[in-house]
Design a protein around this motif. Structure first.
Motif, PDB file in Angstrom:
ATOM      1  N   PHE A  74       0.811  -1.362   0.010  1.00 47.65           N
ATOM      2  CA  PHE A  74       0.106   0.092   0.020  1.00 47.65           C
ATOM      3  C   PHE A  74       0.816   1.188  -0.040  1.00 47.65           C
ATOM      4  CE2 PHE A  74      -1.726   3.544   2.671  1.00 47.65           C
ATOM      5  CZ  PHE A  74      -2.864   3.706   1.983  1.00 47.65           C
ATOM      6  N   GLY A  75       0.759   2.078  -0.820  1.00 51.20           N
ATOM      7  CA  GLY A  75       1.448   3.346  -0.907  1.00 51.20           C
ATOM      8  C   GLY A  75       0.647   4.726  -1.031  1.00 51.20           C
ATOM      9  N   HIS A  88       7.067   9.845  -0.430  1.00 48.54           N
ATOM     10  CA  HIS A  88       6.328   8.823  -0.878  1.00 48.54           C
ATOM     11  C   HIS A  88       6.524   7.819   0.464  1.00 48.54           C
ATOM     12  CE1 HIS A  88       8.450  10.130  -4.392  1.00 48.54           C
ATOM     13  NE2 HIS A  88       7.205   9.612  -5.356  1.00 48.54           N
ATOM     14  N   TYR A  89       5.167   7.151   0.788  1.00 44.13           N
ATOM     15  CA  TYR A  89       5.164   6.525   1.949  1.00 44.13           C
ATOM     16  C   TYR A  89       4.517   4.952   1.679  1.00 44.13           C
ATOM     17  CZ  TYR A  89       5.092  10.940   4.210  1.00 44.13           C
ATOM     18  OH  TYR A  89       5.664  12.338   4.690  1.00 44.13           O
ATOM     19  N   LYS A  90       5.044   3.726   2.053  1.00 43.79           N
ATOM     20  CA  LYS A  90       4.617   2.598   1.488  1.00 43.79           C
ATOM     21  C   LYS A  90       4.888   1.641   2.888  1.00 43.79           C
ATOM     22  CE  LYS A  90       7.333   2.438  -2.050  1.00 43.79           C
ATOM     23  NZ  LYS A  90       8.037   2.069  -3.266  1.00 43.79           N
ATOM     24  N   MET A 130       8.400  -1.119   5.657  1.00 42.83           N
ATOM     25  CA  MET A 130       8.042   0.078   5.807  1.00 42.83           C
ATOM     26  C   MET A 130       9.030   1.091   4.985  1.00 42.83           C
ATOM     27  SD  MET A 130       6.230   2.574   8.385  1.00 42.83           S
ATOM     28  CE  MET A 130       7.631   2.575   9.556  1.00 42.83           C
ATOM     29  N   GLN A 131       8.547   1.883   3.834  1.00 46.64           N
ATOM     30  CA  GLN A 131       9.654   2.921   3.331  1.00 46.64           C
ATOM     31  C   GLN A 131       8.883   4.170   3.459  1.00 46.64           C
ATOM     32  OE1 GLN A 131      10.560   0.989  -0.362  1.00 46.64           O
ATOM     33  NE2 GLN A 131      12.165  -0.215   0.391  1.00 46.64           N
ATOM     34  N   ILE A 150      14.273  13.701   3.439  1.00 41.77           N
ATOM     35  CA  ILE A 150      14.612  12.795   4.503  1.00 41.77           C
ATOM     36  C   ILE A 150      14.019  11.508   4.014  1.00 41.77           C
ATOM     37  CG2 ILE A 150      15.049  14.540   6.143  1.00 41.77           C
ATOM     38  CD1 ILE A 150      12.368  13.906   7.152  1.00 41.77           C
ATOM     39  N   PHE A 151      14.803  10.175   4.392  1.00 42.61           N
ATOM     40  CA  PHE A 151      14.162   9.039   4.199  1.00 42.61           C
ATOM     41  C   PHE A 151      14.529   8.119   5.304  1.00 42.61           C
ATOM     42  CE2 PHE A 151      18.551   8.506   2.559  1.00 42.61           C
ATOM     43  CZ  PHE A 151      18.774   7.522   2.963  1.00 42.61           C
ATOM     44  N   GLY A 152      13.481   7.180   5.336  1.00 46.11           N
ATOM     45  CA  GLY A 152      13.684   6.223   6.515  1.00 46.11           C
ATOM     46  C   GLY A 152      13.121   4.670   5.960  1.00 46.11           C
ATOM     47  N   ASN A 153      13.824   3.543   6.143  1.00 40.58           N
ATOM     48  CA  ASN A 153      13.463   2.257   5.830  1.00 40.58           C
ATOM     49  C   ASN A 153      13.451   1.196   6.882  1.00 40.58           C
ATOM     50  OD1 ASN A 153      13.088   2.999   2.921  1.00 40.58           O
ATOM     51  ND2 ASN A 153      15.455   2.958   2.971  1.00 40.58           N
TER      52      ASN A 153
END
Length: 272
Positions: A74-75, A88-90, A130-131, A150-153
């Motif tokens: 799901f994004g 972008h959130y998934k 989760m990304q 900024i990003f996180g995984n």
């Protein structure tokens, strides 16, 4: 960011740790412009690390196919601040139907490292992830993708069948920070990997009995940390050069190995 986080996050014999081809397909549905659902099916291949099917010719046969991986994702892709800050959130889950050796138990429920028996076969495995990435500042008078991101995984795997139990990543990217070079990019990332507990326990037993360790390790594997700094330089239209520096704490997730520095270089050339 190039580097550590692009390695295989499953570390099992049916999912490659590098780019390789597999049979599969996917479907995506967008109920709105900013929301999507997607799924698919990708055939697992038991011999992906071997030479017979993958490194001795261009082959299309399915001799090594032993299961299927089915991802569900799901994004949400919002554009904040009146359309200037894309994100972008998934979240996703992957069901794997292939057979995998257990990281600790044998077929009788004991520790295979102690009994010397064949590891138990687990029918199927799973991964979840989760990304997130979000532009938080757009450089004025620059192209749409120029700004601070900024990003996180986060990835979680079945500890029974896979080497990495969890992987955490975070970082920041700044594209266009240099006014005279709007396509240059500077990025920094942090990654933390925790090794499966059953693997660590098996290795402890193997050390006690003077046996070779799982995964070819030299000591008990528990966790590793990587810091990465990369700069992407636009040499000319369609040509980018990217020097990259990575610092590894506890290489191979082993405390007795000395910290290591890796210096790399990548080029990207667009013909058309």
């Amino acid at each position: 960011m190039s580097g550590y986080k692009k390695g295989g996050t499953s570390d099992n014999t049916t999912h490659s740790s590098w780019a390789d081809a597999s049979w599969g397909g996917r479907m995506r549905w967008r109920p709105t412009d900013h929301i999507y659902f997607q799924t698919g099916a990708y055939l697992s291949q038991e011999g992906i690390y071997g030479n017979v099917q993958f490194r001795t010719g261009f082959k299309f046969n399915g001799a090594d196919i032993n299961g299927v991986a089915v991802p569900l994702e799901f994004g949400w892709e919002p554009i904040l601040n009146q359309g200037s800050l894309p994100g972008h959130y998934k979240v996703g889950y992957i069901l794997d139907t292939a057979d995998h050796h257990d990281n600790y138990y044998d077929g009788d429920g004991g520790a295979f490292a102690r009994s010397g028996k064949t590891p138990r076969i687990n029918h199927g495995s799973w991964s979840a992830y989760m990304q997130v990435d979000q532009m938080i500042w757009h450089h004025p008078h620059h192209r749409e993708d120029a700004g601070v991101i900024i990003f996180g995984n986060f990835v979680a795997n079945s500890e029974r069948t896979q080497t990495r139990a969890q992987q955490y990543e975070a970082g920041i990217i700044d594209r266009g920070f240099w006014v005279s070079r709007p396509q240059d990019t500077l990025g920094f990332a942090f990654a933390y990997d925790r090794v499966s507990g059953p693997i660590s326990r098996s290795q402890q037993i193997q050390i006690q009995n003077g046996l070779p360790l799982l995964g070819g390790a030299y000591g008990i594997q528990k966790y590793a940390i990587v810091l990465e700094l990369v700069y992407q330089y636009r040499l000319m239209r369609g040509v980018f050069l990217s020097p990259d520096v990575q610092y590894f704490f506890r290489p191979n997730a082993e405390k007795h190995l000395k910290d290591a520095v890796m210096v790399g270089f990548k080029s990207h050339v667009e013909i058309f």
